[in-house]
Design an enzyme around this catalytic site. Structure first.
Site, PDB file in Angstrom:
ATOM      1  CE1 TYR A 208      53.333  47.182  35.364  1.00 40.98           C
ATOM      2  CE2 TYR A 208      51.771  46.147  33.870  1.00 40.98           C
ATOM      3  CZ  TYR A 208      52.093  47.150  34.750  1.00 40.98           C
ATOM      4  OH  TYR A 208      51.181  48.123  35.024  1.00 40.98           O
TER       5      TYR A 208
ATOM      6  CE1 TYR B  72      44.700  46.980  37.243  1.00 38.70           C
ATOM      7  CE2 TYR B  72      45.000  44.628  37.540  1.00 38.70           C
ATOM      8  CZ  TYR B  72      44.646  45.860  38.042  1.00 38.70           C
ATOM      9  OH  TYR B  72      44.224  45.965  39.335  1.00 38.70           O
TER      10      TYR B  72
ATOM     11  N   PRO C 218      39.164  43.229  45.005  1.00 43.20           N
ATOM     12  CG  PRO C 218      37.856  41.325  44.683  1.00 43.20           C
ATOM     13  CD  PRO C 218      37.973  42.558  45.532  1.00 43.20           C
ATOM     14  N   GLY C 219      40.526  43.038  41.715  1.00 43.87           N
ATOM     15  CA  GLY C 219      40.327  43.454  40.330  1.00 43.87           C
ATOM     16  C   GLY C 219      40.671  42.286  39.424  1.00 43.87           C
ATOM     17  NE  ARG C 220      46.886  40.861  38.572  1.00 42.66           N
ATOM     18  CZ  ARG C 220      47.696  41.629  37.840  1.00 42.66           C
ATOM     19  NH1 ARG C 220      47.924  41.345  36.589  1.00 42.66           N
ATOM     20  NH2 ARG C 220      48.312  42.670  38.370  1.00 42.66           N
TER      21      ARG C 220
ATOM     22  N   GLY D 112      44.722  42.326  45.088  1.00 51.76           N
ATOM     23  CA  GLY D 112      46.065  41.773  44.944  1.00 51.76           C
ATOM     24  C   GLY D 112      46.191  40.306  44.610  1.00 51.76           C
TER      25      GLY D 112
ATOM     26  CB  CYS E 284      57.865  52.748  14.905  1.00 54.04           C
ATOM     27  SG  CYS E 284      56.809  52.688  13.473  1.00 54.04           S
ATOM     28  CD  GLU E 285      58.358  52.668  21.684  1.00 54.89           C
ATOM     29  OE1 GLU E 285      58.860  52.019  22.612  1.00 54.89           O
ATOM     30  OE2 GLU E 285      57.664  53.667  21.836  1.00 54.89           O
TER      31      GLU E 285
HETATM   32  N1  LLP Z   1      42.946  48.346  45.483  1.00 60.47           N
HETATM   33  C1  LLP Z   1      43.918  49.258  45.252  1.00 60.47           C
HETATM   34  C2  LLP Z   1      44.044  50.398  46.172  1.00 60.47           C
HETATM   35  C3  LLP Z   1      44.779  49.098  44.144  1.00 60.47           C
HETATM   36  O1  LLP Z   1      45.748  49.996  43.946  1.00 60.47           O
HETATM   37  C4  LLP Z   1      44.626  47.992  43.284  1.00 60.47           C
HETATM   38  C5  LLP Z   1      45.498  47.806  42.116  1.00 60.47           C
HETATM   39  C6  LLP Z   1      43.587  47.083  43.557  1.00 60.47           C
HETATM   40  C7  LLP Z   1      42.767  47.291  44.671  1.00 60.47           C
HETATM   41  C8  LLP Z   1      43.306  45.887  42.692  1.00 60.47           C
HETATM   42  O2  LLP Z   1      44.364  44.995  42.689  1.00 60.47           O
HETATM   43  P1  LLP Z   1      44.210  43.559  41.968  1.00 60.47           P
HETATM   44  O3  LLP Z   1      43.203  42.751  42.765  1.00 60.47           O
HETATM   45  O4  LLP Z   1      43.743  43.782  40.599  1.00 60.47           O
HETATM   46  O5  LLP Z   1      45.570  42.984  42.031  1.00 60.47           O
HETATM   47  N2  LLP Z   1      48.635  47.392  35.748  1.00 60.47           N
HETATM   48  C9  LLP Z   1      49.177  46.345  36.586  1.00 60.47           C
HETATM   49  C10 LLP Z   1      48.405  46.197  37.876  1.00 60.47           C
HETATM   50  C11 LLP Z   1      48.279  47.464  38.690  1.00 60.47           C
HETATM   51  C12 LLP Z   1      47.505  47.314  39.971  1.00 60.47           C
HETATM   52  C13 LLP Z   1      47.283  48.624  40.652  1.00 60.47           C
HETATM   53  N3  LLP Z   1      46.469  48.594  41.836  1.00 60.47           N
HETATM   54  C14 LLP Z   1      49.247  45.056  35.794  1.00 60.47           C
HETATM   55  O6  LLP Z   1      48.903  45.045  34.618  1.00 60.47           O
HETATM   56  O7  LLP Z   1      49.682  44.046  36.320  1.00 60.47           O
END
Ligand code: LLP
Length: 447
Positions: free
Chosen positions: A346, A405, A304-306, A268, A376-377
């Protein structure tokens, strides 16, 4: 004494602007000057050269930045037994997963497909957490057979099914219960997951009873809690509110004799998409999390992802046409919403920069335009009424902060082949996913 000397050195560096310059060097995408122009590079590689070889649209990633961010998070949490599990959904390219696996990273997955990718990339199932609100029987069986470390479960029905599948497989599945703490993460509603009205987790009030009941299931070993309240979170107080509630729940459960050994704090952490954005530092995030779990004896997992990959990637695209209609100006590029859907979905902001800039960029003429794709949108845009240097057909642009993402959410809409992905390491680079061909577009179809 040593701290005093270090502080004096830092102050001196700050005064001489060295700190700012060092920080800039640590950025993966920077302009570097040649005789007449400034050119955007990824690490030490010219983006122009990559585009000339592989064409556009093209995703470019800095491998060293990914590694650096992972290590930064891992180091910041060293005050507590922990495992950093990269959220594969943010970027599931095999080469990127392999880089992280080599660093010892764990993985957070939400589908059988992501598990397959982790395994193919050389990641360890024993360091993989299976999250997600709707796991199928087949996915559970696959994960059990692969030996994933843990399942985060989100409903009684899921616990019952996992118990049954684990017993059938002759295994005992390690489980964490995902709770929904009802805390507002103050982010976009589509990516907010910790409010009562969201589909995720067990409402925290009901979690205690379910946790106790599930102790009797023989196929599972329920001994932890997890909580993920949303993504692109910039207010750290949301994390502390949520985690404080979950640690209190852990204490209540322990008082009733239930084992609670770990806490999965989810992902997050937000990043800055424009220079005026305020995003939390990794150090501040880690301090917040550690403060909540300190003294609890809980092993900590984070997902963490993002925060690991967003700033490590850009989408390169070329200007096809410039079109002026009355007061409105459109820059039509060869990437589209099928390549990067975040602005359309978003309303997300991504900085857009020309790869080549005049040396004296202050003197460069400016214009205001919408940057749009060929789909085409009218929702197919990357920027609206954006002020940027004057452009012309053929110019190469970088759509920034596109490591998370972005490619993963791309599609074949309008029968557009998916873009090529490139990984940079210093002055070297390689294609880590080929551009799709027309044949790829119809694979599996029959007339
Ligand atoms: N853990 C769980 C259970 C999750 O659902 C998510 C993200 C993460 C970890 C990783 O979260 P992060 O650290 O990346 O914030 N497509 C959207 C973001 C969707 C996130 C979904 N869940 C965007 O482009 O902003």
């Amino acid at each position: 004494m040593i701290e005093g000397v270090a502080a004096a050195i830092l102050t001196n560096m700050r005064r001489r602007g060295l700190l700012a310059r060092m920080k800039k060097l640590l950025k993966p995408f920077t302009y570097q000057s040649t005789e007449s122009v400034k050119e955007l590079h990824c690490e030490q590689t010219r983006l122009r050269d990559i585009a000339a070889r592989v064409g556009t649209p093209a995703y470019v990633y800095s491998g060293n930045h990914v590694i650096g961010r992972y290590r930064e998070i891992d180091r910041a949490l060293r005050g507590c037994p922990h495992q950093v599990c990269f959220a594969v959904k943010a970027n599931s390219n095999l080469a990127l997963l392999a880089l992280l696996a080599k660093q010892g990273a764990g993985f957070d997955i939400v589908s059988g497909g992501e598990l397959y990718r982790v395994i193919e990339a050389g990641g360890s199932p024993a360091r993989t957490i299976f999250s997600g609100v709707g796991k199928t029987t087949e996915e559970m069986d696959y994960a059990l057979a692969s030996g994933v470390r843990m399942f985060n479960c989100e409903s009684e029905s899921e616990l019952t099914l996992l118990d049954e599948r684990a017993r059938k497989a002759g295994r005992k599945a390690l489980v964490g219960l995902r709770v929904n703490p009802h805390v507002d993460p103050r982010t976009h509603p589509y990516i907010s997951t910790g409010l009562r009205e969201n589909k995720f987790g067990i409402p925290i009030r009901e979690a205690e009873k379910l946790y106790q009941r599930a102790q009797s299931l023989r196929g599972i070993k329920l001994e932890g809690l997890s909580c993920h309240i949303g993504s692109q979170i910039t207010h750290l107080s949301a994390f502390s509110q949520a985690l404080t509630k979950v640690v209190e729940l852990a204490n209540r459960l322990r008082a009733k004799g239930c084992p609670v050994r770990h806490l999965d704090a989810g992902g997050g952490v937000g990043v800055a998409y424009k220079s005026s954005d305020v995003s939390p530092s990794i150090a501040a995030y880690a301090r917040t999390v550690l403060r909540c779990v300190r003294g609890s004896g809980l092993k900590l997992y984070v997902e963490p992802g993002r925060a690991i990959v967003a700033e490590a990637g850009v989408l390169l695209t070329r200007v096809l046409h410039i079109k002026a209609e009355g007061r409105k100006r459109f820059v039509i590029v060869d990437a589209a919403m099928n390549d990067l859907i975040r602005p359309s979905l978003y309303g997300a902001h991504h900085d857009i920069r020309p790869v080549l800039l005049a040396k004296d960029s202050a003197k460069q003429k400016q214009m205001v335009a919408d940057v749009v794709g060929p789909v085409c949108e009218s929702g197919d845009f990357f920027a609206r009424d954006r002020e940027m240097p004057s452009l012309q057909a053929g110019d190469l642009l970088s759509i920034d902060t596109a490591g998370a993402y972005s490619f993963v959410m791309s599609s074949n809409y309008n029968s557009r082949p998916r873009a090529v992905e490139v990984m940079v390491d210093g002055i070297e680079w390689r294609v880590v996913r080929k551009r799709e061909s027309l044949r790829d577009l119809i694979r599996g179809e029959r007339v």
